[in-house]
Design a protein around this motif. Structure first.
Motif, PDB file in Angstrom:
ATOM      1  N   LEU A 160      15.555   8.294  55.687  1.00 11.38           N
ATOM      2  CA  LEU A 160      14.950   6.805  55.704  1.00 11.38           C
ATOM      3  C   LEU A 160      16.046   6.181  56.391  1.00 11.38           C
ATOM      4  CD1 LEU A 160      14.213   6.058  51.944  1.00 11.38           C
ATOM      5  CD2 LEU A 160      12.849   6.801  53.787  1.00 11.38           C
ATOM      6  N   GLU A 161      15.428   5.285  57.517  1.00  7.31           N
ATOM      7  CA  GLU A 161      15.862   4.294  58.282  1.00  7.31           C
ATOM      8  C   GLU A 161      16.030   3.020  57.763  1.00  7.31           C
ATOM      9  OE1 GLU A 161      16.008   3.160  63.009  1.00  7.31           O
ATOM     10  OE2 GLU A 161      14.677   4.585  62.191  1.00  7.31           O
ATOM     11  N   VAL A 162      17.194   2.248  57.578  1.00  5.21           N
ATOM     12  CA  VAL A 162      17.253   0.936  56.778  1.00  5.21           C
ATOM     13  C   VAL A 162      17.745   0.142  57.728  1.00  5.21           C
ATOM     14  CG1 VAL A 162      18.302  -0.208  54.939  1.00  5.21           C
ATOM     15  CG2 VAL A 162      17.647   2.404  54.543  1.00  5.21           C
ATOM     16  N   MET A 163      17.160  -0.940  57.804  1.00  4.18           N
ATOM     17  CA  MET A 163      17.376  -2.187  58.630  1.00  4.18           C
ATOM     18  C   MET A 163      17.479  -3.448  57.645  1.00  4.18           C
ATOM     19  SD  MET A 163      15.269  -0.812  61.748  1.00  4.18           S
ATOM     20  CE  MET A 163      14.415   0.173  60.404  1.00  4.18           C
ATOM     21  N   SER A 164      18.711  -4.088  57.705  1.00  4.71           N
ATOM     22  CA  SER A 164      18.821  -5.141  56.961  1.00  4.71           C
ATOM     23  C   SER A 164      18.110  -6.440  57.554  1.00  4.71           C
ATOM     24  CB  SER A 164      20.297  -5.627  56.753  1.00  4.71           C
ATOM     25  OG  SER A 164      20.542  -6.630  56.159  1.00  4.71           O
ATOM     26  N   LEU A 165      17.575  -7.265  56.738  1.00  2.03           N
ATOM     27  CA  LEU A 165      16.851  -8.669  56.949  1.00  2.03           C
ATOM     28  C   LEU A 165      17.682  -9.869  56.605  1.00  2.03           C
ATOM     29  CD1 LEU A 165      13.165  -7.455  56.364  1.00  2.03           C
ATOM     30  CD2 LEU A 165      14.181  -7.956  58.456  1.00  2.03           C
ATOM     31  N   GLY A 166      18.428  -9.664  55.678  1.00  3.75           N
ATOM     32  CA  GLY A 166      19.445 -10.663  55.097  1.00  3.75           C
ATOM     33  C   GLY A 166      19.514 -10.364  53.448  1.00  3.75           C
ATOM     34  N   ALA A 270      15.734  -5.469  53.070  1.00  4.84           N
ATOM     35  CA  ALA A 270      15.633  -4.640  54.189  1.00  4.84           C
ATOM     36  C   ALA A 270      14.387  -4.060  54.626  1.00  4.84           C
ATOM     37  CB  ALA A 270      16.666  -3.581  53.889  1.00  4.84           C
ATOM     38  N   VAL A 271      14.130  -3.952  55.935  1.00  5.99           N
ATOM     39  CA  VAL A 271      12.999  -3.031  56.332  1.00  5.99           C
ATOM     40  C   VAL A 271      13.313  -1.619  56.503  1.00  5.99           C
ATOM     41  CG1 VAL A 271      13.420  -3.728  58.805  1.00  5.99           C
ATOM     42  CG2 VAL A 271      11.150  -2.945  58.123  1.00  5.99           C
ATOM     43  N   VAL A 272      12.464  -0.696  55.825  1.00  4.71           N
ATOM     44  CA  VAL A 272      12.648   0.824  55.946  1.00  4.71           C
ATOM     45  C   VAL A 272      11.603   1.524  56.422  1.00  4.71           C
ATOM     46  CG1 VAL A 272      13.585   2.498  54.409  1.00  4.71           C
ATOM     47  CG2 VAL A 272      14.152   0.041  53.751  1.00  4.71           C
ATOM     48  N   VAL A 273      11.880   2.513  57.140  1.00  6.40           N
ATOM     49  CA  VAL A 273      10.795   3.219  57.673  1.00  6.40           C
ATOM     50  C   VAL A 273      11.262   4.875  57.555  1.00  6.40           C
ATOM     51  CG1 VAL A 273      10.043   1.755  59.401  1.00  6.40           C
ATOM     52  CG2 VAL A 273      11.769   3.211  59.982  1.00  6.40           C
ATOM     53  N   ARG A 274      10.656   5.841  57.672  1.00  8.19           N
ATOM     54  CA  ARG A 274      10.863   7.015  57.623  1.00  8.19           C
ATOM     55  C   ARG A 274      11.356   7.481  58.983  1.00  8.19           C
ATOM     56  NH1 ARG A 274       5.853   7.033  55.731  1.00  8.19           N
ATOM     57  NH2 ARG A 274       4.718   8.211  57.544  1.00  8.19           N
ATOM     58  N   ASP A 309      23.040   1.001  57.011  1.00  5.16           N
ATOM     59  CA  ASP A 309      23.902   1.290  55.623  1.00  5.16           C
ATOM     60  C   ASP A 309      22.964   0.677  54.485  1.00  5.16           C
ATOM     61  OD1 ASP A 309      25.621   1.636  53.511  1.00  5.16           O
ATOM     62  OD2 ASP A 309      27.302   0.746  54.417  1.00  5.16           O
ATOM     63  N   PRO A 310      22.673   1.432  53.662  1.00  6.36           N
ATOM     64  CA  PRO A 310      21.897   0.878  52.389  1.00  6.36           C
ATOM     65  C   PRO A 310      22.630   0.385  51.402  1.00  6.36           C
ATOM     66  CG  PRO A 310      21.952   3.128  52.177  1.00  6.36           C
ATOM     67  CD  PRO A 310      22.606   3.003  53.478  1.00  6.36           C
ATOM     68  N   SER A 311      23.812   0.225  51.485  1.00  4.34           N
ATOM     69  CA  SER A 311      24.622  -0.375  50.294  1.00  4.34           C
ATOM     70  C   SER A 311      25.948  -1.173  51.120  1.00  4.34           C
ATOM     71  CB  SER A 311      25.419   0.849  49.619  1.00  4.34           C
ATOM     72  OG  SER A 311      24.418   1.688  49.133  1.00  4.34           O
ATOM     73  N   PRO A 312      25.628  -2.097  51.751  1.00 10.52           N
ATOM     74  CA  PRO A 312      26.724  -2.879  52.216  1.00 10.52           C
ATOM     75  C   PRO A 312      27.690  -3.682  51.107  1.00 10.52           C
ATOM     76  CG  PRO A 312      24.484  -4.190  52.466  1.00 10.52           C
ATOM     77  CD  PRO A 312      24.230  -2.760  51.787  1.00 10.52           C
ATOM     78  N   GLU A 313      28.535  -4.030  51.355  1.00  8.05           N
ATOM     79  CA  GLU A 313      29.547  -4.640  50.449  1.00  8.05           C
ATOM     80  C   GLU A 313      29.165  -6.181  50.402  1.00  8.05           C
ATOM     81  OE1 GLU A 313      31.872  -3.127  48.512  1.00  8.05           O
ATOM     82  OE2 GLU A 313      31.061  -1.267  49.165  1.00  8.05           O
ATOM     83  N   GLY A 314      29.306  -6.677  49.257  1.00  6.60           N
ATOM     84  CA  GLY A 314      28.870  -8.258  49.140  1.00  6.60           C
ATOM     85  C   GLY A 314      30.053  -9.051  49.525  1.00  6.60           C
ATOM     86  N   ARG A 315      29.662 -10.258  49.761  1.00  8.62           N
ATOM     87  CA  ARG A 315      30.610 -11.090  50.051  1.00  8.62           C
ATOM     88  C   ARG A 315      31.601 -11.462  48.664  1.00  8.62           C
ATOM     89  NH1 ARG A 315      26.094 -12.808  52.212  1.00  8.62           N
ATOM     90  NH2 ARG A 315      25.545 -14.050  50.487  1.00  8.62           N
TER      91      ARG A 315
END
Length: 321
Positions: A160-166, A270-274, A309-315
């Motif tokens: 899976l390819e994960v792209m953060s949206l916010g 996030a937006v995710v694609v194969r 990165d599917p698990s970004p660290e929180g603020r």
């Protein structure tokens, strides 16, 4: 020779369940759909549909052909996309699965932009919550999904390819005049005696509500469960119940008060694609339209983590679900 249009009708009948639903979805008359399916039976020399009272259902042969039809139509779309890709023109149907609160804030505006910029691309929007869209992406039922990477029910792998949206805050929903509305932030421990409106059992928001309440030391007393956030918000408006929802789900149309949680909780959208997904030009166009969205108050900038990165660290001070 099998006709792609008639195969599409059969596939839609398998998905939607009734001839009327197929007709409404494709803007055809019910008689036209029935006639075309009858022609398909003649072409295949198989009985594909049988009547049960006033309804119809697919025979075993019909079910087989409907499932194969999706593969055939997807393959045809791939070939068309490859041909168009020679001129870098996105074409074909892209199935976009989106959780409920992002439909009108993200998906519909993206679809409107794509209709103008890429008229040969057909975007099919499907409402799916995080526990549904991940499996749909991997099975091929969806080509692109908008989800939260904080959902623990999906294994995030190299496929899976994960792209953060916010980042979307989870907020407490209160009726006007509620005593807790006087606070700028609310600890869930203060909600111990409240009555709750929740999402369906085992859904992302239902599980999150139960978990956060238990961490605050109590079991929520649930008065209703709605899969539709509009109904859930209406319940808060009219009965005095409270709820937890992502901020994206709440608009000014609702007579409710939102308060941030203490400590804050947010979900990463996030937006995710194969990886290696078919119709790459069309999929890329959809991804670009989703990421290039106008500013949305409820959706802050992505956390500073590497793309994918599917698990970004929180603020600092924030808590991820």
């Amino acid at each position: 020779m099998l006709n792609s249009g008639r195969l599409h009708l059969l596939s839609q009948l398998d998905t939607l369940g009734t001839v009327r639903a197929v007709a409404d979805t494709l803007h055809l008359s019910a008689s036209t759909v029935s006639q075309q399916l009858a022609v398909l039976e003649t072409e295949t020399r198989c009985r594909l549909i049988e009547r049960t009272g006033r309804r119809v259902r697919l025979t075993p042969a019909g079910l087989l052909l409907a499932r194969r039809a999706r593969e055939i139509l997807d393959r045809m779309a791939d070939v068309e996309a490859e041909l168009r890709a020679l001129n870098d023109e996105p074409i074909g149907t892209v199935r976009l699965a989106v959780f409920q609160s992002a439909i009108y804030s993200l998906a519909v505006p993206a679809a409107n932009r794509l209709a103008t910029t890429h008229p040969h691309l057909d975007l099919e929007l499907v409402e799916m919550e995080p526990h549904e869209s991940g499996p749909a992406l991997r099975s091929g039922e969806a080509d692109v999904i908008v989800t939260t990477t904080d959902y623990s029910g999906l294994t995030w792998g190299a496929d899976l390819e994960v792209m953060s949206l916010g980042s979307d805050p989870v907020v407490l929903i209160l009726p006007h005049g509620h005593p807790l509305a006087s606070r700028t932030a609310v600890s869930l421990a203060a909600c111990k005696e409240e009555t709750w409106a929740c999402d369906r059992p085992q859904s992302y928001m239902a599980d999150l509500t139960v978990r956060l309440c238990r961490e605050a030391g109590f079991e929520p007393r649930v008065a209703c469960r709605f899969s539709n956030y509009l109904m859930l918000l209406r319940h808060v408006e009219t009965t005095g119940s409270i709820a937890l929802l992502p901020a994206l789900a709440v608009t000014s149309d609702h007579a409710v008060v939102t308060r941030r949680l203490n400590p804050p909780v947010h979900r990463n959208v996030a937006v995710v694609v194969r990886r290696g997904a078919p119709q790459r030009a069309a999929v890329n166009a959809v991804i670009a339209a989703l990421r290039d969205h106008p500013e949305i108050d409820a959706l802050s900038a992505p956390d500073p983590a590497p793309e994918g990165d599917p698990s970004p660290e929180g603020r600092e001070g924030d808590r991820h679900p």
